[in-house]
Enzyme design. Sequence first.
Site, PDB file in Angstrom:
ATOM      1  N   ASP A  77      83.797  -4.752  85.957  1.00 23.30           N
ATOM      2  CA  ASP A  77      84.093  -5.630  87.090  1.00 23.30           C
ATOM      3  C   ASP A  77      85.209  -5.057  87.953  1.00 23.30           C
ATOM      4  O   ASP A  77      85.977  -4.199  87.523  1.00 23.30           O
ATOM      5  CB  ASP A  77      84.473  -7.031  86.609  1.00 23.30           C
ATOM      6  CG  ASP A  77      85.674  -7.030  85.672  1.00 23.30           C
ATOM      7  OD1 ASP A  77      85.746  -6.142  84.792  1.00 23.30           O
ATOM      8  OD2 ASP A  77      86.548  -7.907  85.810  1.00 23.30           O
ATOM      9  N   GLU A 144      87.181  -8.062  82.883  1.00 18.86           N
ATOM     10  CA  GLU A 144      88.567  -7.702  82.559  1.00 18.86           C
ATOM     11  C   GLU A 144      89.545  -8.362  83.517  1.00 18.86           C
ATOM     12  O   GLU A 144      90.622  -8.811  83.115  1.00 18.86           O
ATOM     13  CB  GLU A 144      88.727  -6.177  82.605  1.00 18.86           C
ATOM     14  CG  GLU A 144      90.059  -5.664  82.092  1.00 18.86           C
ATOM     15  CD  GLU A 144      91.140  -5.528  83.148  1.00 18.86           C
ATOM     16  OE1 GLU A 144      92.292  -5.241  82.787  1.00 18.86           O
ATOM     17  OE2 GLU A 144      90.829  -5.726  84.347  1.00 18.86           O
TER      18      GLU A 144
END
Length: 479
Positions: A77, A144
């Site tokens: 991400d 994350e």
Amino acid sequence: MNISALEPINIWKHFEAINAIPRASTKEEQIINYIISFGKSLNLETSVDSIGNVIIKKPGTSGKENGGAIVLQGHLDMVHQKTVTSNFNFETQGIAMYIDDDWVKAKETTLGADNGIGVAAIMAVLSSNDIEHPPIEALFTIDEEMGMTGAMALTKEQLKGKILLNLDSEEDDEITIGCAGGVDVEINGTYHLETLDSDFQFYDISVTGLAGGHSGVDIHLNHANAISVFSKYILEIKKDIDLKISTISAGTLTNVIPRDLTCTIAINKAEVTKFEIQSEAVLSSIKNKYQTTDKNLDITFKPIEGAFPVVENNFLSQLLKSIHTMPNGVFSMTAGMDDLVQTSNSIAKIKVQDGGFSIACHTRSSVDAERDVVVQKIRESFPIGETKEIGPYPGWEPNPNSNLLRMATKCYQDINGVAPAIKSIHAGLECGIISEIYPSMEMISFGPNILGAHSPEERLQISSTQKFWKFLTALLKAL
């Protein structure tokens, strides 16, 4: 020159490919499917767990087939942020990259080098035919940036490697061996609305032009926080003027220092001229304070037609006081390490509208007890709402005596002629969580120079990426 034509080509072509895919935290379906297809296209063992983490395994090269597996880890991400004037659509568009001298940048958005360049480097290793390496377990985690839920969902059965190389650091002359833990803190509540008579003029207020940045690694730079700037501005004006607030909105992510804010206010028409004069004076003072860190800071206002419900006055006074008194910025520094923040808090988001309000911040610390102190101070600052902690994650305890660190330090020095700095950082890395699941796993983190992460100023240095790649491939050969 096209991005994919930069050296080393194998990294940049993968970086360009994944940057064409929308990959916001918690919305990683497209990039997960892409990485799965990538692994299978190489005929490598590829699996995805129930939360979306992808693991791709590659055998060791000739002579290294029987060595212990090395875990290469990065997160899929990226932080989606854009300038206030941008019409970019993160849901449908790929990142528009361009080259500026020795830097790769994005047009009006975050670049996604955090952690796209680390992911691209892992993909380059997996697809290579000429890099010596032990068996590889490539771990691509999800989410994350928002909650580290991917790393938290790992189980001790998924990985066999005893060494982990995290490729999510942002300074090429450092090897990271520790990080802070953190927690999101949210305050929610309700308030009564008031209706004003025709004696009031409504205005739209905009706070713009702030530098923003990462709420951990940039917190010591003392960049202006749009929410904090706004509270100072309004509190100063309210000393002498009958000011009401209808709505406030700022911030999208807790790991980003908010760069802009919008608000609708109302001023008694008899005090409009006084307000406009005083607003300019207060703005001048604020600009002067941040002239070196946020030179483009601006607060503008424009009159608007209509009338809107406003926040009840007593509640508004308490809300502004709470924002002004809650911890924001560096709380303490690490003893004996003047350049390392120990504990901080960043006010990240605010929404005041239609009788309800929410505020969110991110508290970081390498000392759990001090983190709890800051959270308690936040609670005490907000008697008007309910405060709760969300998604706490652990810090990563440094191990300055690991065999991996000794080997990596020697490898770096052999290549570059100087030793790397060995540091802990005031930001969250997944190593803290992974080390709790795999306590015997040795790990380090490193990466190329990335500036302005989590903001539209994010940029990735080309020459530094080449340096990073040389170090990574040499270390894999040495392990």
